[in-house]
Design a protein around this motif. Structure first.
Motif, mmCIF file in Angstrom:
data_model
loop_
_atom_site.group_PDB
_atom_site.id
_atom_site.type_symbol
_atom_site.label_atom_id
_atom_site.label_comp_id
_atom_site.label_asym_id
_atom_site.label_seq_id
_atom_site.Cartn_x
_atom_site.Cartn_y
_atom_site.Cartn_z
ATOM 1 N N LEU A 56 -12.646 -4.945 8.271
ATOM 2 C CA LEU A 56 -12.835 -3.570 7.801
ATOM 3 C C LEU A 56 -13.689 -3.506 6.535
ATOM 4 N N LEU A 79 -14.346 -0.502 3.548
ATOM 5 C CA LEU A 79 -13.155 -0.505 2.682
ATOM 6 C C LEU A 79 -13.379 -1.390 1.469
ATOM 7 N N GLU A 80 -13.053 -0.871 0.275
ATOM 8 C CA GLU A 80 -13.126 -1.677 -0.954
ATOM 9 C C GLU A 80 -11.803 -2.406 -1.143
ATOM 10 N N ASN A 137 -10.108 11.566 4.404
ATOM 11 C CA ASN A 137 -10.971 10.382 4.234
ATOM 12 C C ASN A 137 -12.098 10.373 5.253
ATOM 13 N N PHE A 149 -8.627 -7.325 6.794
ATOM 14 C CA PHE A 149 -9.451 -6.742 5.730
ATOM 15 C C PHE A 149 -10.924 -7.126 5.933
ATOM 16 N N VAL A 180 -6.942 -1.083 -1.616
ATOM 17 C CA VAL A 180 -5.827 -1.467 -0.741
ATOM 18 C C VAL A 180 -4.729 -2.159 -1.544
ATOM 19 N N SER A 216 0.834 -1.217 0.000
ATOM 20 C CA SER A 216 0.000 0.000 0.000
ATOM 21 C C SER A 216 0.853 1.244 0.000
ATOM 22 N N ALA A 273 -10.546 3.480 7.673
ATOM 23 C CA ALA A 273 -11.531 2.414 7.868
ATOM 24 C C ALA A 273 -11.430 1.850 9.288
ATOM 25 N N MET A 317 -6.520 5.105 3.514
ATOM 26 C CA MET A 317 -7.877 4.537 3.394
ATOM 27 C C MET A 317 -8.059 3.436 4.452
ATOM 28 N N ILE A 318 -7.033 2.613 4.614
ATOM 29 C CA ILE A 318 -7.113 1.491 5.562
ATOM 30 C C ILE A 318 -7.204 2.015 6.992
#
Lengths: 269, 368
Positions: free
Chosen positions: A212, A216-217, A138, A209, A221, A95, A106, A102-103
């Protein structure tokens, strides 16, 4: 009435004093050194703990990294964080700063309810200074960067001093808010032995993941979520002092040369 | 004369010219990555030949001893210009008299050291530095022998009056992290793995707690440990203009608590605000005897002599690390018998018949 809920975003980085750089390939050899908590994040943690001692409820340290980054989370718990969260998943590997932010955003949403988020102004291995502001954007919350001092805080807002370019700016921000901090803001405390031992055994929450996923898409990521890529790292050559020696008989020449250098560097008009 | 000649990884030894600095040695070992040299007298500008000539000690003596324990060979140039090669890459050697042991610590009076071979050791991966704070010197000094008796030998065990570390940290632009109590013990601890390291630390903290410790902090990262050591090494600097003398006595470690008390009484007797730090586990304490109004106190010589005599009464020595030099020659007869002095003089004469090497050091007179 509940106190402030504070989160500190921390990163595990290589020990930059001992890590080796491959100058030809332009990469850091992370296996060549031990790891530590990003020093600027320790400043953020110390400030968070100080604020929580006056106003707080708890301080949560959140770190995104590989499984062994749990060590960094525990170190934060030894230094005053009451809770530790490791955000880790193979999908997060590769990432860039955008995907990382973004992570982390989230994770903040998942854990929920933070009034104040702090992090260091930058990491010593990445040096971009981007993740803090990107996390705030974000989350859609106000933020201040390069904060060197917290002037006042209550349960609704915080007043800070921010070092930008050549000036110091005083800003008042309503919660929820995010601050990135400089080294000047605090002197990180060392943990007591008892705190260290307690943290070694403390439970650390891990968010993957899957945990989250509601926030989160998968396309946001890892490599696929990273529009930027570090192409090369250049390490500036070590600066060495250059000396000139003028003997007694060369004083006028030395004076002229010195004045010339000072004018060239705009130290003298 | 500052070249590193050979890093012999198979024999775990390094050979270098006498002018090589400690900093150069440490840098070479850092590059190698797996080996280390334990002696660190504080200033990395020290030259290895000088460290041998002064039998340097420092903070790590409690576990690793002093230079004498790690020098395996020296090349020495005599007053006559003859060159001797003493010792070798050996761990055991009982042939004849050990001239190399005589030369070590001889302060340049027996020859000029031009090349040195040192023993090296595997690096301990797991170490940290702990500060344990007490309200009183007595409590701190009582805890130390108990720590050593528990089977743990720290890499270092230093005592500091808080006043010294606060001034030193301020001088360096750092913050001393110990806030409670008024004196600190600094332990550098190692272990074979992280669990073992923290087990060792736990034992130390428990023992110190039994003797009244009021707080402890732990530094784990290389930088934080380096900062603590830097503060300790810098303690003299803020006091440079205020100090008349810094003693270097050593007593048997068990005698430290009583010796500390005696020094406190001497300070009261001579109205001198003596502050102290030292390698407490070695029994080696440095007492800062202060100037008065910017000058040597009138009673300075008497006070110093009384501290020396007190140390000798405990079976101690006037100088543990700093050496006799020129300033302690007058006190040789306080510590040594006439027969011992006679033998030392004849050794000096054998090495340096015309007395040209560092005259006035150890003995006033020159031989010949």
């Amino acid at each position: 009435m509940n106190g402030l809920k504070i989160a500190v975003l921390v990163k595990q980085v290589p020990d930059m004093d001992t890590v080796k750089f491959d100058r030809e390939r332009g990469v850091v050899d992370r296996k060549s050194a031990g790891t530590e908590v990003n020093p600027f994040d320790l400043n953020a943690l110390e400030e968070a703990v100080k604020i929580s001692e006056c106003l707080g409820d708890e301080v949560t340290a959140i770190s995104m990294g590989p499984p062994n980054a749990v060590k960094a989370v525990r170190e934060c718990m030894a230094r005053g964080a009451s809770r530790g969260v490791l955000v880790s998943d193979a999908k997060f590997g590769g990432s860039d700063t955008r995907a990382t932010s973004m992570i982390l955003a989230a994770a903040v949403r998942k854990l929920g309810g933070f009034d104040l988020i702090l992090c260091g102004e930058k990491t010593v291995d990445g040096d971009t200074g981007q993740v803090g502001p990107e996390v705030a954007e974000n989350l859609g919350i106000p933020y201040a960067c390069f904060v060197s001092r917290v002037a006042a805080a209550d349960r609704d807002s915080i007043r800070v001093e921010s070092e930008l370019w050549d000036g110091t700016y005083e800003k008042e921000i309503l919660f929820p808010a995010l601050l990135t901090v400089t080294k000047e803001i605090s002197e990180p405390r060392l943990p007591s032995f008892q705190e260290k031992m307690k943290a070694r055994k403390a439970a650390v929450t891990t968010l993957t993941f899957h945990d989250l996923a509601p926030f989160l898409e998968e396309t946001a990521v890892g490599f696929q979520g990273s529009p930027t890529k570090v192409k090369k790292i250049e390490i500036p050559p070590e600066l060495k002092r250059h000396g000139r020696i003028f003997r007694d008989d060369a004083v006028p020449q030395a004076t002229d040369e010195l004045v010339g250098i000072l004018r060239q560097r705009r130290i003298l008009a | 004369m500052n070249r590193i000649i050979d890093l012999d990884e198979k024999n775990l030894m390094i050979t270098m010219e006498g002018g090589t600095t400690l900093s150069q040695l440490l840098e070479a070992l850092e590059k190698q990555g797996k080996l280390f040299f334990p002696i660190h007298p504080g200033d990395e500008g020290a030259e290895v030949g000088g460290m041998v000539a002064t039998n340097a000690g420092g903070t790590r003596a409690v576990k690793h001893g002093i230079m004498r324990n790690h020098v395996k060979a020296v090349e020495i140039v005599l007053a006559t210009g003859e060159i001797l090669h003493l010792g070798g890459k050996l761990l055991k050697n009982n042939m004849g008299y050990d001239l190399m042991q005589l030369v070590m610590g001889s302060e340049g009076t027996l020859g000029v050291i031009t090349e040195v071979t040192l023993r090296l050791y595997g690096k301990s991966e797991f170490s940290n530095t702990m500060l344990v704070s007490f309200q009183s010197r007595r409590e701190a000094s009582d805890a130390v022998p108990k720590v050593l008796q528990s089977g743990i030998t720290p890499l270092a065990c230093e005592y500091m009056d808080r006043e010294l570390t606060l001034a030193s940290a301020k001088d360096l632009g750092l913050v001393w992290p110990a806030k409670k109590g008024s004196v600190d013990l600094m332990f550098i601890v190692d272990g074979v793995n992280e669990d073992n390291l923290y087990e060792n630390c736990g034992k130390i903290v428990d023992i110190c707690g039994q003797y009244g410790a009021v707080d402890s902090v732990v530094a784990e990262s290389a930088k934080e440990q380096k900062d603590l050591l830097a503060v300790r090494s810098n303690c003299y600097v803020p006091y440079k203009s205020k100090v008349a003398d810094i003693t270097d006595i050593a007593v048997p470690p068990s005698a430290v608590p009583d010796f500390f008390e005696d020094v406190r009484k001497i300070g009261e007797k001579y109205d001198n605000p003596i502050v102290s730090l030292g390698h407490i586990a070695d029994g080696n304490m440095h007492n800062f005897l202060m100037n008065r109004d910017g000058k040597l106190p009138e009673n300075y010589e008497d006070m110093k002599k009384e501290i020396y005599q007190t140390a000798i009464r405990y079976g101690g020595t006037i100088t543990a690390e700093h050496g006799t030099g020129k300033t302690r020659t007058d006190y040789m007869s306080l510590q040594f018998s006439p027969k011992e002095l006679e033998i030392m003089r004849s050794i000096k004469k054998a090495f340096d018949p015309n007395g040209i090497l560092n005259p006035g050091t150890i003995f006033h007179e020159t031989a010949g």
